[in-house]
Enzyme design. Sequence first.
Site, short mmCIF file in Angstrom:
data_model
loop_
_atom_site.label_atom_id
_atom_site.label_comp_id
_atom_site.label_asym_id
_atom_site.label_seq_id
_atom_site.Cartn_x
_atom_site.Cartn_y
_atom_site.Cartn_z
N SER A 1 38.26 38.31 37.75
CA SER A 1 39.35 37.52 38.32
C SER A 1 39.16 37.39 39.82
O SER A 1 38.58 38.28 40.48
CB SER A 1 40.69 38.20 38.04
OG SER A 1 41.73 37.55 38.76
N VAL B 1 41.10 46.50 20.54
CA VAL B 1 39.81 46.69 21.23
C VAL B 1 39.69 48.04 21.92
O VAL B 1 38.60 48.40 22.39
CB VAL B 1 39.54 45.56 22.25
CG1 VAL B 1 39.51 44.20 21.57
CG2 VAL B 1 40.55 45.58 23.40
N TYR C 1 44.98 46.56 37.88
CA TYR C 1 44.29 45.35 37.38
C TYR C 1 43.04 45.05 38.22
O TYR C 1 41.97 44.77 37.66
CB TYR C 1 45.26 44.17 37.41
CG TYR C 1 44.68 42.88 36.87
CD1 TYR C 1 44.18 42.79 35.57
CD2 TYR C 1 44.61 41.74 37.67
CE1 TYR C 1 43.65 41.60 35.07
CE2 TYR C 1 44.08 40.55 37.17
CZ TYR C 1 43.59 40.49 35.88
OH TYR C 1 43.06 39.32 35.40
N PRO D 1 38.36 33.39 37.10
CA PRO D 1 39.32 32.28 37.24
C PRO D 1 40.28 32.52 38.40
O PRO D 1 40.42 33.64 38.89
CB PRO D 1 40.10 32.30 35.92
CG PRO D 1 39.45 33.33 35.05
CD PRO D 1 38.70 34.25 35.96
N SER D 2 40.98 31.45 38.78
CA SER D 2 42.14 31.56 39.65
C SER D 2 43.34 31.92 38.75
O SER D 2 43.15 32.39 37.63
CB SER D 2 42.36 30.23 40.37
OG SER D 2 43.50 30.28 41.21
N LEU D 3 44.54 31.67 39.21
CA LEU D 3 45.72 31.84 38.35
C LEU D 3 45.75 30.70 37.33
O LEU D 3 45.66 29.53 37.71
CB LEU D 3 46.99 31.82 39.20
CG LEU D 3 48.33 31.91 38.45
CD1 LEU D 3 48.43 33.20 37.64
CD2 LEU D 3 49.49 31.80 39.44
N VAL D 4 45.83 31.06 36.06
CA VAL D 4 45.75 30.08 34.97
C VAL D 4 47.10 29.98 34.26
O VAL D 4 47.68 30.99 33.89
CB VAL D 4 44.67 30.50 33.95
CG1 VAL D 4 44.61 29.54 32.78
CG2 VAL D 4 43.30 30.60 34.63
N ASP E 1 41.25 40.33 17.87
CA ASP E 1 42.50 40.30 18.64
C ASP E 1 43.51 41.20 17.94
O ASP E 1 43.47 41.35 16.71
CB ASP E 1 43.05 38.87 18.75
CG ASP E 1 44.01 38.69 19.92
OD1 ASP E 1 43.67 37.95 20.86
OD2 ASP E 1 45.11 39.31 19.91
N THR F 1 51.17 33.49 28.52
CA THR F 1 51.38 34.81 29.14
C THR F 1 51.83 34.68 30.59
O THR F 1 52.79 35.33 31.01
CB THR F 1 50.10 35.65 29.05
OG1 THR F 1 49.71 35.74 27.69
CG2 THR F 1 50.31 37.05 29.60
N1 LIG Z 1 45.69 33.94 32.97
C1 LIG Z 1 45.25 34.11 34.21
O1 LIG Z 1 45.85 33.66 35.20
C2 LIG Z 1 43.96 34.86 34.44
C3 LIG Z 1 43.39 34.81 35.72
C4 LIG Z 1 42.20 35.49 35.95
C5 LIG Z 1 41.60 36.21 34.93
N2 LIG Z 1 42.18 36.24 33.70
C6 LIG Z 1 41.52 37.02 32.66
O2 LIG Z 1 41.20 36.16 31.59
C7 LIG Z 1 41.25 36.90 30.36
C8 LIG Z 1 42.14 36.19 29.36
O3 LIG Z 1 43.43 36.06 29.94
P1 LIG Z 1 44.57 35.15 29.28
O4 LIG Z 1 45.43 34.69 30.39
O5 LIG Z 1 43.97 34.17 28.37
O6 LIG Z 1 45.37 36.26 28.46
P2 LIG Z 1 46.38 36.07 27.21
O7 LIG Z 1 47.48 37.04 27.42
O8 LIG Z 1 46.73 34.64 27.04
O9 LIG Z 1 45.47 36.50 25.99
C9 LIG Z 1 44.99 37.81 25.89
C10 LIG Z 1 44.73 38.10 24.42
O10 LIG Z 1 44.31 39.47 24.34
C11 LIG Z 1 44.94 40.04 23.19
N3 LIG Z 1 45.03 41.49 23.36
C12 LIG Z 1 45.80 42.19 24.22
N4 LIG Z 1 45.63 43.51 24.03
C13 LIG Z 1 44.73 43.65 23.03
C14 LIG Z 1 44.13 44.77 22.38
N5 LIG Z 1 44.44 46.03 22.70
N6 LIG Z 1 43.23 44.54 21.39
C15 LIG Z 1 42.91 43.27 21.02
N7 LIG Z 1 43.45 42.17 21.60
C16 LIG Z 1 44.35 42.37 22.58
C17 LIG Z 1 46.31 39.37 23.13
O11 LIG Z 1 46.87 39.48 21.83
C18 LIG Z 1 45.97 37.94 23.54
O12 LIG Z 1 45.67 37.12 22.42
C19 LIG Z 1 41.72 38.30 30.73
O13 LIG Z 1 40.61 39.16 30.84
C20 LIG Z 1 42.38 38.10 32.08
O14 LIG Z 1 42.36 39.28 32.85
C21 LIG Z 1 43.34 35.58 33.42
#
Ligand SMILES: NC(=O)c1ccc[n+]([C@@H]2O[C@H](COP(=O)([O-])OP(=O)(O)OC[C@H]3O[C@@H](n4cnc5c(N)ncnc54)[C@H](O)[C@@H]3O)[C@@H](O)[C@H]2O)c1
Length: 247
Positions: A140, A62, A153, A183-186, A37, A190
């Site tokens: 997503s 990453v 996105y 997932p849906s909206l979580v 991360d 963030t």
């Molecule tokens: N939260 C939602 O509603 C939701 C819905 C559908 C899909 N998703 C997907 O689920 C996954 C996780 O989402 P989340 O809500 O837990 O996100 P989040 O923002 O809570 O966590 C994302 C993490 O990625 C890290 N990150 C960001 N850029 C980075 C980089 N360049 N290098 C290394 N680490 C990096 C951040 O520091 C963070 O810890 C994502 O792929 C997102 O697209 C999320």
Amino acid sequence: MGRLTGRLAVITGGASGIGQAFAKRLSEDGAAIAVADIRHAADTRAMVEATGGQFFGAVCDVTDPAQVVRFVDQVGAALGTADILVNNVGIFPLQAFDDISNEDWHRINAINTDSLFYFSKAFVPGMRARKWGRIVNLTSTVNWLMIPKYVHYITTKAAAIGFTRGLANELGPDGITVNAIAPSLVRNVTTEASELAGMFDAIPSMQAIPRLQVPEDLVGTLSFLVSDDAAFVTGQTIAVDGGLTKG
Ligand SMILES: NC(=O)c1ccc[n+]([C@@H]2O[C@H](COP(=O)([O-])OP(=O)(O)OC[C@H]3O[C@@H](n4cnc5c(N)ncnc54)[C@H](O)[C@@H]3O)[C@@H](O)[C@H]2O)c1
């Protein structure tokens, strides 16, 4: 003994949100956890160690192949060879099409799409050598919804499905499965801090299970997909979305 005892799981973006919940659950299942991360994963370390599990975390962007290679070496020295890769990292800024710059476009593609390639390239050889591996990519349900301001996105999350299908085709003979979770909206830190919080009532009202999703809703499906029980499941996208979409 958990069902993942003896396995090592690498989780990208595991310092917070969904990735952190994944780390906790796979640790409870017995796996050692490695997190890449851009932020320090101190909270995730504490959660994993509280379950009695092993943890390695490193700051790694990453989008930088050199940092990914360094992370792989560090994980190898600390915990060994990965059996499970969860390509969880992702950003999801709402931006109207007219406002997306070339730089925005390249950044979201680098984080959400290129990282899948870099991490899979890095960890597949070890899985191949042992004829066992599990890769899970986060996509997503935005792929199937009318959500504006998400051209970039949705592009990356459709790519995650294409990557899943293509890679599954090549790795099946080696005992490696590749699947995606949608997932849906979580609700997490963030989404609470973003414009997405404005959809916290509307999205659940379209779900068969009409409550806002939390990261813990996703962990059981991941646990299954990376287990021996899912050995014949590959190339699939599993919606874990309270029935928002129905494939
Ligand atoms: N939260 C939602 O509603 C939701 C819905 C559908 C899909 N998703 C997907 O689920 C996954 C996780 O989402 P989340 O809500 O837990 O996100 P989040 O923002 O809570 O966590 C994302 C993490 O990625 C890290 N990150 C960001 N850029 C980075 C980089 N360049 N290098 C290394 N680490 C990096 C951040 O520091 C963070 O810890 C994502 O792929 C997102 O697209 C999320």
